[in-house]
Design an enzyme around this catalytic site. Structure first.
Site, PDB file in Angstrom:
ATOM      1  N   GLU A 130       0.798  -1.242   0.000  1.00  0.00           N
ATOM      2  CA  GLU A 130       0.000   0.000   0.000  1.00  0.00           C
ATOM      3  C   GLU A 130       0.827   1.289   0.000  1.00  0.00           C
ATOM      4  O   GLU A 130       0.640   2.154   0.849  1.00  0.00           O
ATOM      5  CB  GLU A 130      -0.947   0.003   1.211  1.00  0.00           C
ATOM      6  CG  GLU A 130      -1.832  -1.229   1.266  1.00  0.00           C
ATOM      7  CD  GLU A 130      -2.845  -1.204   2.418  1.00  0.00           C
ATOM      8  OE1 GLU A 130      -2.729  -0.330   3.288  1.00  0.00           O
ATOM      9  OE2 GLU A 130      -3.733  -2.057   2.424  1.00  0.00           O
ATOM     10  N   HIS A 134     -10.043  -6.299  -2.531  1.00  0.00           N
ATOM     11  CA  HIS A 134     -11.147  -6.061  -1.591  1.00  0.00           C
ATOM     12  C   HIS A 134     -12.232  -5.328  -2.370  1.00  0.00           C
ATOM     13  O   HIS A 134     -12.175  -4.108  -2.527  1.00  0.00           O
ATOM     14  CB  HIS A 134     -10.675  -5.191  -0.417  1.00  0.00           C
ATOM     15  CG  HIS A 134      -9.702  -5.887   0.476  1.00  0.00           C
ATOM     16  ND1 HIS A 134     -10.056  -6.971   1.248  1.00  0.00           N
ATOM     17  CD2 HIS A 134      -8.392  -5.659   0.736  1.00  0.00           C
ATOM     18  CE1 HIS A 134      -9.007  -7.375   1.946  1.00  0.00           C
ATOM     19  NE2 HIS A 134      -7.982  -6.600   1.651  1.00  0.00           N
ATOM     20  N   ASN A 142       2.345  -5.383  -3.017  1.00  0.00           N
ATOM     21  CA  ASN A 142       0.936  -5.700  -2.768  1.00  0.00           C
ATOM     22  C   ASN A 142       0.140  -4.421  -2.528  1.00  0.00           C
ATOM     23  O   ASN A 142       0.602  -3.531  -1.824  1.00  0.00           O
ATOM     24  CB  ASN A 142       0.895  -6.585  -1.506  1.00  0.00           C
ATOM     25  CG  ASN A 142      -0.447  -7.228  -1.237  1.00  0.00           C
ATOM     26  OD1 ASN A 142      -1.009  -7.896  -2.105  1.00  0.00           O
ATOM     27  ND2 ASN A 142      -0.980  -7.049  -0.019  1.00  0.00           N
TER      28      ASN A 142
HETATM   29  C1  XIL Z   1      -6.649  -6.346   8.172  1.00  0.00           C
HETATM   30  C2  XIL Z   1      -7.026  -7.516   9.062  1.00  0.00           C
HETATM   31  O1  XIL Z   1      -7.919  -8.348   8.363  1.00  0.00           O
HETATM   32  C3  XIL Z   1      -7.676  -7.010  10.334  1.00  0.00           C
HETATM   33  O2  XIL Z   1      -7.880  -8.081  11.244  1.00  0.00           O
HETATM   34  C4  XIL Z   1      -6.798  -5.942  10.994  1.00  0.00           C
HETATM   35  O3  XIL Z   1      -7.487  -5.384  12.095  1.00  0.00           O
HETATM   36  C5  XIL Z   1      -6.470  -4.839  10.001  1.00  0.00           C
HETATM   37  O4  XIL Z   1      -5.866  -5.403   8.859  1.00  0.00           O
HETATM   38  N1  XIL Z   1      -4.976  -4.675   3.661  1.00  0.00           N
HETATM   39  C6  XIL Z   1      -4.027  -5.540   4.171  1.00  0.00           C
HETATM   40  C7  XIL Z   1      -4.375  -6.420   5.303  1.00  0.00           C
HETATM   41  O5  XIL Z   1      -2.929  -5.639   3.615  1.00  0.00           O
HETATM   42  O6  XIL Z   1      -3.277  -6.671   6.138  1.00  0.00           O
HETATM   43  C8  XIL Z   1      -5.520  -5.863   6.106  1.00  0.00           C
HETATM   44  O7  XIL Z   1      -5.879  -6.833   7.083  1.00  0.00           O
HETATM   45  C9  XIL Z   1      -6.683  -5.511   5.210  1.00  0.00           C
HETATM   46  C10 XIL Z   1      -6.286  -4.452   4.207  1.00  0.00           C
END
Ligand code: XIL
Length: 384
Positions: free
Chosen positions: A168, A253, A217
């Site tokens: 990110e 997502h 990623n």
């Molecule tokens: C999220 C987890 O699912 C949660 O349990 C935590 O509280 C926050 O992070 N992008 C990512 C992941 O790369 O690591 C994140 O995971 C979701 C968004």
């Protein structure tokens, strides 16, 4: 609290940001519910690993363990390899929960995706507070990071298939009024150590475990757009300079609110054509639901839209030969991060809160059972 605020802002941006409107996606026909082959076995016919994020709570529950073991051929620690979990107190590593997952994966002949080395969220308080109050200066910060990357990658050396090395780091399409597209200047590591830190972390990780496949990623890079274009340009520069970037992870997502990402398959393919592996690393598809407990989509049309998005994600991955890994971000809606992060939304995964398979599961299974046989050759022959 610094971390909490950063995280909440991130989620709010995803929900509220001015995301480009994509063309409405066509609806799929209902999937058959007759199959009983596991996703992992079906994926294996294509050389495709089907993975899930796993939390310690999931691993404790026998029913969950069984599903994870039977249905998936790779796992990602949902939080246990993040810095705040690994080193909550400076100098004291807490390897236990992550080691447990690696052990579980070995027992079940699964590969492990390591997540994550460089990210602005879920950093330990001693680190962010030290930087904020000036007790950790720039040089020390760089050295702390270098040491952390070596410690973590060396600890898991030989056990990690893919590492999400940088997570990110790019400006979102909906932020380009405030920032030029490209590497985000205000995210923690770049803000303090400059944009070259991204390449350094890839080099350090490669030194520590030359066999792990190293990924960049991110979210909202699935569609063709300013963010994915900027990433594409940056990756080309880095490859030309010999930086060991070997894969791109598309978090995926998705939300019914924003439409299916336009040009997803072509986008994956252009990165693959640079010689990179492709992974869908955190797939979930959220929609508006009645309550965080029951997570019933508000209308049948939303349910249908979710099924359609799931179909398109797995089809796009299968159509790109370099797409070697398809990971869903958790097993059941009950443990999904979505209801806690996106108010009013949920039902984002393949199993419901009673660990029953949802129609979404059968859609993914159906695609794996019926996809064109031409996708079954050549995959997975690469670095893994
Ligand atoms: C999220 C987890 O699912 C949660 O349990 C935590 O509280 C926050 O992070 N992008 C990512 C992941 O790369 O690591 C994140 O995971 C979701 C968004």
């Amino acid at each position: 609290m610094v971390l909490g605020t950063a995280s909440v802002v991130g989620a709010a941006t995803l929900v509220l940001g001015g995301v480009p409107a994509y063309a409405a996606a066509p609806h799929s026909t209902p999937a058959s519910h007759q199959h009983d082959d596991s996703l992992r076995d079906l994926g294996a016919e294509y050389g495709l690993r089907i993975g899930t994020a796993v939390s310690p709570a999931g691993l404790q529950d026998p029913e969950y363990r069984e599903i994870i073991a039977e249905e998936f051929s790779s796992v990602t620690a949902e939080n246990e390899m993040k810095w705040e979990t690994l080193e909550p107190v400076r100098g004291e590593y807490n390897w236990g929960p992550a080691d447990e997952l690696v052990e579980f994966a070995k027992e079940n002949h699964q590969l492990v995706r390591g997540h994550v080395l460089l990210w602005q969220n879920q950093l330990p308080a001693w680190l962010t507070e030290g930087v904020a109050d000036g007790t950790i200066g720039t040089e020390e910060l760089r050295e702390i990071l270098r040491q952390h990357v070596y410690n973590v990658v060396s600890h898991f050396k030989g056990d990690i298939w893919h590492w999400d090395v940088v997570n990110e780091a790019f400006v979102d399409d909906w932020e380009t009024g405030d920032f030029e597209s490209g590497i985000h200047p205000e995210r923690f590591w770049v803000q303090h150590l400059g944009p070259e830190i991204l390449a350094d972390v890839f080099r350090w990780a490669h030194d520590a475990d030359p066999k792990a496949v190293l990924f960049y990623n991110d979210y909202a890079i699935e569609h063709m757009g300013q963010k994915s274009d900027a990433l594409y340009a940056w990756v080309q520069e880095q490859l030309a300079a010999g930086v060991p970037i070997e894969g791109i992870g598309f978090q995926t997502h998705l939300s019914t609110e924003y439409g299916f990402p336009g040009g997803f398959q072509e986008n994956m393919q252009r990165f693959a054509d640079l010689g990179l592996d492709i992974a869908l690393t955190e797939v979930d598809v959220r929609t508006f639901v009645d309550s965080p407990e029951t997570q019933e989509p508000l209308t049948p049309a939303l349910q249908q839209q979710q099924e359609d998005y799931w179909r398109q994600t797995i089809e796009a991955c299968l159509a790109v030969r370099e797409c070697v890994s398809y990971t869903v971000w958790g097993v059941s809606d009950e443990q999904s991060w979505v209801p806690g992060w996106f108010t009013g939304m949920g039902s984002a995964l393949l199993w419901d809160e009673n660990l029953e398979r949802k129609p979404q599961y059968y859609v993914v299974q159906d695609v794996l059972e019926t996809a064109d046989a031409k996708h079954r050759t050549g995959r997975g022959a690469g670095r893994n």
